[in-house]
Design an enzyme around this catalytic site. Structure first.
Site, PDB file in Angstrom:
ATOM      1  N   CYS A 120       0.821  -1.207   0.000  1.00 14.83           N
ATOM      2  CA  CYS A 120       0.000   0.000   0.000  1.00 14.83           C
ATOM      3  C   CYS A 120       0.855   1.256   0.000  1.00 14.83           C
ATOM      4  O   CYS A 120       1.800   1.374   0.771  1.00 14.83           O
ATOM      5  CB  CYS A 120      -0.917   0.020   1.225  1.00 14.83           C
ATOM      6  SG  CYS A 120      -2.257  -1.169   1.126  1.00 14.83           S
ATOM      7  N   ARG A 125       8.160   3.943   3.948  1.00 14.01           N
ATOM      8  CA  ARG A 125       8.153   2.820   4.884  1.00 14.01           C
ATOM      9  C   ARG A 125       9.555   2.231   4.870  1.00 14.01           C
ATOM     10  O   ARG A 125       9.820   1.213   4.251  1.00 14.01           O
ATOM     11  CB  ARG A 125       7.081   1.802   4.479  1.00 14.01           C
ATOM     12  CG  ARG A 125       5.705   2.428   4.394  1.00 14.01           C
ATOM     13  CD  ARG A 125       4.659   1.522   3.802  1.00 14.01           C
ATOM     14  NE  ARG A 125       4.170   0.536   4.758  1.00 14.01           N
ATOM     15  CZ  ARG A 125       3.071  -0.192   4.557  1.00 14.01           C
ATOM     16  NH1 ARG A 125       2.360  -0.027   3.468  1.00 14.01           N
ATOM     17  NH2 ARG A 125       2.689  -1.086   5.442  1.00 14.01           N
ATOM     18  N   ILE A 330       1.843   6.378  13.380  1.00 15.49           N
ATOM     19  CA  ILE A 330       2.660   5.293  12.833  1.00 15.49           C
ATOM     20  C   ILE A 330       3.158   5.622  11.423  1.00 15.49           C
ATOM     21  O   ILE A 330       4.347   5.554  11.143  1.00 15.49           O
ATOM     22  CB  ILE A 330       1.864   3.971  12.807  1.00 15.49           C
ATOM     23  CG1 ILE A 330       1.254   3.681  14.180  1.00 15.49           C
ATOM     24  CG2 ILE A 330       2.764   2.823  12.353  1.00 15.49           C
ATOM     25  CD1 ILE A 330       2.235   3.490  15.300  1.00 15.49           C
TER      26      ILE A 330
END
Length: 421
Positions: A120, A125, A330
């Site tokens: 995603c 990340r 997060i």
């Protein structure tokens, strides 16, 4: 030509009945790569969801030499013929969790070559903490043209303190350390239920891992792993999504095959908003008869409120009374659903890692796009409560994590169908 589907939802129905929750996606996508570390025996893993990420991993490990067969909710993996440490297929690039192949292959072969993964698009990340852990164990890591190369003459246990709490790094380094020499101590680790599940699976194969789910994980390296039979835990995120959908639509739904402890942060927020939540063994009943009030939500590592439920919760807050603030601690770019909800009449604005929501009485059906997995779930919930018809495009994202979502909601009384475009 690729066949594309969309979901068509006519909103306004309350939900009633029972829904059975499948095995945890986040556990399965780590356990399947872990299984290739078994140099003897066969792994039989059940309670596996019929989702695209699982299908993707099945194809990947087959390409590495594993024999794989599937039944209705189980996958059988024979990795004794695993003959490649080079994972470079299109499937690897498609999904984030393919990076668990790095730790698994490094443990098994002391080397790995893996295409950098996709998944995603919810912001940067990084895998820096994974790399830190591999290097601490004695591996040399290089990244070149989108490919990560990891190699070690020997993996030697050591103490590793992660700079940030990372689910992926905790699991990936745990995999490599399982077949390292000596003892590895991991500190500042993530505690999510699926991390405990992966550790339990590895222990069933002969690993020696203690402390998963606590602040410190201790791994005593073993020389080999052997196939085993194992059942994946229920999906905390799928369960939370159906709980939130029930609160949004109104009605009464029993969510079966869950571990209520894993849902406590979600249950607490729904109760704070005015819904009723009752635990009973391996099920949770959600009942909602009236208007709910807005609340503030901050995502946190487990046992805090899960980031994967933030987007579905945002849809519920959009039709709740009063103001709500959602802080995403997060991931820094997990508000792509905001523009789509706005098309449906939601009063929601995102700034940085925070979304500001003013509840409205009704949402209106619209044509929207699922930009990622959990945004797609958020739009399904919005469509279920909206006036008129909602069409959700790009639902391949939803299929990555929610098995047969239209069938499950239909059984609860929703007017929802899948249509081939």
């Amino acid at each position: 030509m690729r066949v594309m589907d969309k979901l068509v939802i006519k909103g306004g129905n309350t939900l009633h009945g029972k829904v059975d929750i499948n095995g945890a996606k986040n556990a399965a996508v780590a356990i399947i790569p872990s299984a290739i570390m078994a140099s003897e025996g066969i792994c039989t893993i059940d309670n596996i969801s019929d989702i695209e990420d699982v299908n993707c991993l099945e194809r990947i490990i087959k390409s590495l030499g594993c024999d794989v067969s599937c039944s209705s909710d189980a996958i059988i993996i024979d990795s004794t013929k695993l003959n490649s440490y080079n994972a470079n297929t299109e499937d690897v690039r498609k999904m984030r969790a393919s990076y668990y192949l790095i730790g698994a292959l490094l443990g098994r072969f002391k080397k790995a070559r893996v295409e950098l993964p996709g998944g995603c698009p919810i912001g940067a990340r990084p895998i820096d903490q994974h790399i830190k852990g591999f290097e601490a164990l004695g591996a040399e890591v290089t990244i070149d043209h989108g490919v990560i190369y990891v190699e070690a003459d020997r993996l030697i246990g050591t103490n590793i303190f992660f700079d940030v709490v990372s689910v992926g790094a905790t699991i990936n380094v745990m995999l490599a350390a399982t077949l390292a020499e000596g003892t590895t101590v991991l500190e500042n680790v993530a505690k999510e239920p699926h991390i405990v599940d992966v550790a339990n699976f590895l222990n069933s194969m002969g690993a020696d891992i203690k402390g998963a789910g606590t602040d410190i994980i201790r791994i005593s390296g073993v020389k080999k792993l052997t196939g085993c039979s194992y059942s994946v835990i229920p999906d905390q995120i799928e369960a939370g999504t159906y709980m939130i959908a029930t609160a949004a639509c109104g009605g009464e739904v029993i969510v079966n095959n869950v571990i209520p402890k894993h849902l406590e942060s979600i249950s607490a927020k729904l109760i704070e908003m005015g819904a009723e939540v009752e635990e009973n063994g391996d099920s949770v009943l959600v009942r909602c008869k009236g208007n709910l009030k807005g609340v503030n939500v901050k995502t946190l590592p487990y046992p805090g409120f899960p980031t994967d439920v933030q987007q579905p919760m945002s849809s519920l807050l959009c039709i709740s009374q009063g103001d709500s603030i959602v802080n995403e601690s997060i991931w820094e770019n997990r508000f792509k659903h905001v523009d789509e909800l706005s098309k449906m009449g939601a009063n929601i604005k995102a700034k940085g890692r925070t979304a500001y929501i003013k509840g409205v009485e009704k949402l209106q059906g619209s044509v929207v796009k699922a930009t990622d997995l959990r945004a797609g779930a958020a739009l399904v919930i919005a469509g279920l409560v909206a006036e008129g018809v909602t069409e959700i495009l790009d639902i391949e994202h939803i299929d990555r994590g929610y098995p047969h979502i239209e069938d499950k909601f239909k059984k609860l009384g929703a007017d929802i169908k899948r249509v081939t475009i």
